[in-house]
Enzyme design. Structure first.
Site, PDB file in Angstrom:
ATOM      1  N   GLY A 225       0.814  -1.213   0.000  1.00  0.00           N
ATOM      2  CA  GLY A 225       0.000   0.000   0.000  1.00  0.00           C
ATOM      3  C   GLY A 225       0.845   1.258   0.000  1.00  0.00           C
ATOM      4  O   GLY A 225       2.067   1.209  -0.108  1.00  0.00           O
ATOM      5  N   ASP A 226       0.117   2.367   0.129  1.00  0.00           N
ATOM      6  CA  ASP A 226       0.744   3.686   0.093  1.00  0.00           C
ATOM      7  C   ASP A 226       0.283   4.427   1.355  1.00  0.00           C
ATOM      8  O   ASP A 226      -0.915   4.684   1.512  1.00  0.00           O
ATOM      9  CB  ASP A 226       0.263   4.398  -1.183  1.00  0.00           C
ATOM     10  N   PHE A 227       1.223   4.739   2.216  1.00  0.00           N
ATOM     11  CA  PHE A 227       0.812   5.313   3.514  1.00  0.00           C
ATOM     12  C   PHE A 227       0.268   6.735   3.403  1.00  0.00           C
ATOM     13  O   PHE A 227      -0.189   7.301   4.391  1.00  0.00           O
ATOM     14  CB  PHE A 227       1.895   5.202   4.575  1.00  0.00           C
TER      15      PHE A 227
ATOM     16  N   HIS B  15      11.010  11.632   8.623  1.00  0.00           N
ATOM     17  CA  HIS B  15      12.156  12.473   8.210  1.00  0.00           C
ATOM     18  C   HIS B  15      12.395  12.432   6.697  1.00  0.00           C
ATOM     19  O   HIS B  15      13.160  13.221   6.172  1.00  0.00           O
ATOM     20  CB  HIS B  15      13.421  12.103   8.993  1.00  0.00           C
TER      21      HIS B  15
ATOM     22  N   ARG C 259      11.439   5.966  11.286  1.00  0.00           N
ATOM     23  CA  ARG C 259      12.292   6.615  10.287  1.00  0.00           C
ATOM     24  C   ARG C 259      11.528   6.859   8.976  1.00  0.00           C
ATOM     25  O   ARG C 259      12.058   6.687   7.888  1.00  0.00           O
ATOM     26  CB  ARG C 259      13.559   5.775  10.054  1.00  0.00           C
TER      27      ARG C 259
END
Ligand SMILES: C[S@@+](CC[C@H](N)C(=O)[O-])C[C@H]1O[C@@H](n2cnc3c(N)ncnc32)[C@H](O)[C@@H]1O
Length: 544
Positions: free
Chosen positions: A431-433, A451, A448
């Protein structure tokens, strides 16, 4: 016939400055003076420092019309001066600032008593109507020579070396010149604090000089060579070869690596100077630092060395463009955003994920820093190869995991977590956050991730997480944090510039993350330090 010498006259403004310096010298003890100048030191560090140095004096530069009769003039003003000696260092500093106008003009030093301490009075003679009057006015305004001085009487090199290391590495003091004063047989080292205040460290005898400014700059300037030398060491797998056969010379190493023996010998010499190898009688061993380039070891930095000497090196080369435009330079160099470029190149993508896992030392304490007893389902958003999720599932057998990643990264994560024996308790979601995140988790991880993105994209990612989370669900954010006050040394400071070039992201202060979290519907909580200058910020999905 000897004519009587006209006594030096000290301008009233300078007399006032000497009196104020004397008041400052008398007012503070060593501990208070250190605390005032070096607030970054812990109480224990300051106490340790105070065992080896004493606050000795303050200093001020004054401008009598002549050096003749200087002591008499000071006494006439009610001060108690000691003997007068020539100043080498302040004279040189003035000449660097003002050039020919102060050339050959002597500078005198005398110490005026101030309670248990003294004021070091530097005197530059400035006759009326001399062009030096402009120098005097500038110096009075800027107080370039005003400083506190600390002295140690410990002989030898060990204590001075320790003091210098503590002041610079823990106190944030930056070397600012100095030298040997043969008249007093002391080495005087000047430092500048973060708040731009000067202080002096007086060491007995002749000590190693500070690197001169040009040498210090050249060392920094050639840092890129060190990056490439380490990357070549990684590419040639020198650490593996030397771990298998310690004590090899350059010729057999050249045979093993298919390299030119003379060129390799020169690289080995450089790597020795950089501290990754040690050399004795033409044979080489890997040091503890070089060991971290061995492959197949836990937290091996081998993949990071290849990336930092490869695509990341290329993107950093465009820094000026990034600073001019605020845009990332990876896209400029490769024609695609970092993540798209890597996704299209499976070998590079695999190297990237190995590199992220290599620095997973940062996240090793997380499973034991947070209470997972009431949680069942943990969702790792952009979980990479699952380094963090795998550790959580291993440490807490009651947990089940969901790992959300780009499709190209999922197989590596599945293989990794299966090998770690926790694959059966984990589901893998492509998926695509920025669009959607799996619902139903008790704890969400963003390790991480933030950032890599600018504030707008971070707010989108956080809002997507918030939309999937029930009120009361927890979010754990792992990031490096920029230190305060500004200018405090930390790896995050350089990484911030790297993030600008490489992905258009940034490292942030803790308050910046708290603000983003609050704006996205979270209540930020505890912030805890992790290894490798990482931090864990906890947040709770707020009601409504
Ligand atoms: C810097 S890595 C961090 C990986 C891991 N969380 C860790 O701490 O080791 C960033 C991760 O974000 C993933 N990523 C980038 N864009 C993404 C997107 N739009 N949706 C999901 N994951 C994405 C990348 O594949 C990469 O694994």
């Amino acid at each position: 016939m000897n004519l009587p010498v006209a006594p030096a006259r000290l301008p009233a403004a300078d007399l006032d400055r000497v009196r104020r310096a004397a008041a400052r010298a008398a007012a503070q003890d060593t501990d208070a003076a250190l605390a005032d100048l070096l607030p970054d030191l812990t109480d224990a560090e300051r106490a340790d420092l105070a065992r080896h140095v004493v606050f000795d004096h303050t200093a001020v530069l004054v401008f009598p019309d002549s050096l003749d009769g200087l002591c008499e003039e000071l006494r006439r003003c009610g001060l108690r001066p000691g003997p007068v000696t020539p100043s080498v260092i302040v004279r040189e500093r003035l000449e660097r600032r003002y050039g020919a106008v102060v050339h050959d003009v002597p500078v005198a030093i005398t110490h005026v008593t101030a309670g248990e301490r003294s004021v070091e009075v530097f005197a530059l003679p400035v006759p009326p109507d001399s062009p030096l009057q402009a120098v005097a006015a500038d110096e009075r305004a800027a107080e370039h020579e005003a400083h506190h001085a600390f002295a140690t009487t410990a002989p030898g090199q060990v204590v001075p070396a320790g003091l210098r290391a503590l002041l610079q590495e823990r106190g944030g003091a930056v070397p600012d010149g100095g030298g040997y004063n043969g008249h007093e047989n002391v080495t005087v080292l000047y430092y500048r604090t973060r708040a731009h205040r000067r202080f002096e460290l007086r060491l007995p005898g002749r000590q190693d000089p500070l690197p001169d400014p040009a040498s210090a700059l050249l060392t920094t300037l050639t840092g890129a060579w060190a990056t490439q030398a380490v990357a070549t060491m990684a590419e040639l797998r020198l650490a593996d070869h030397l771990a298998a056969k310690p004590g090899l010379g350059a010729d057999p190493l050249a045979d093993l690596t298919g390299t030119d023996p003379d060129a390799l010998r020169r690289l080995l010499r450089y790597l020795t100077v950089l501290g990754l190898l040690s050399c004795a009688d033409g044979t080489y061993h890997v040091t503890a630092v070089g060991e971290r380039l061995r492959t197949g070891t836990e937290f091996s930095l081998h993949p990071l060395a290849l990336l930092y000497g490869g695509p990341f090196y290329d993107s950093f080369a465009g820094l000026t463009h990034a600073v001019r435009t605020g845009q990332d330079t990876f896209t400029l160099r490769y024609g695609q955003h970092h993540f798209d470029h890597f996704a299209d190149r499976p070998a590079l993508d695999a190297l990237f994920h190995r590199a992220m896992a290599a620095s997973a030392e940062m996240i090793t304490p997380v499973p034991h820093l947070v209470d997972f007893s009431t949680a069942r389902r943990v969702v790792d958003v952009g979980g990479g190869k699952g380094a963090l999720l795998g550790r959580l599932l291993s440490a807490h057998p009651h947990l089940e995991g969901v790992l959300l990643e780009r499709p190209t990264a999922l197989e590596a994560a599945r293989a990794e977590l299966t090998a770690a024996g926790v694959g059966a308790r984990c589901s893998f979601v492509a998926g695509d956050f920025t669009a959607a995140v799996p619902e139903g988790g008790d704890v969400y991880l963003l390790s991480r991730i933030l950032h890599d993105w600018d504030d707008d994209r971070c707010l989108t990612i956080l809002a997507t997480c918030a939309a999937a989370m029930r009120p009361g669900a927890r979010l754990l954010v792992v990031e490096r944090l920029l230190p305060l006050p500004e200018g405090t040394p930390s790896p995050a400071v350089a990484w911030d510039v790297h993030m600008l070039c490489n992905v258009g992201g940034r490292e942030r202060h803790e308050s910046h993350y708290r603000d983003l979290l609050t704006r996205a519907g979270f209540t930020p909580g505890a912030c805890r330090a992790l290894p490798l200058s990482g931090f864990l910020i906890e947040a709770v999905r707020a009601e409504g």
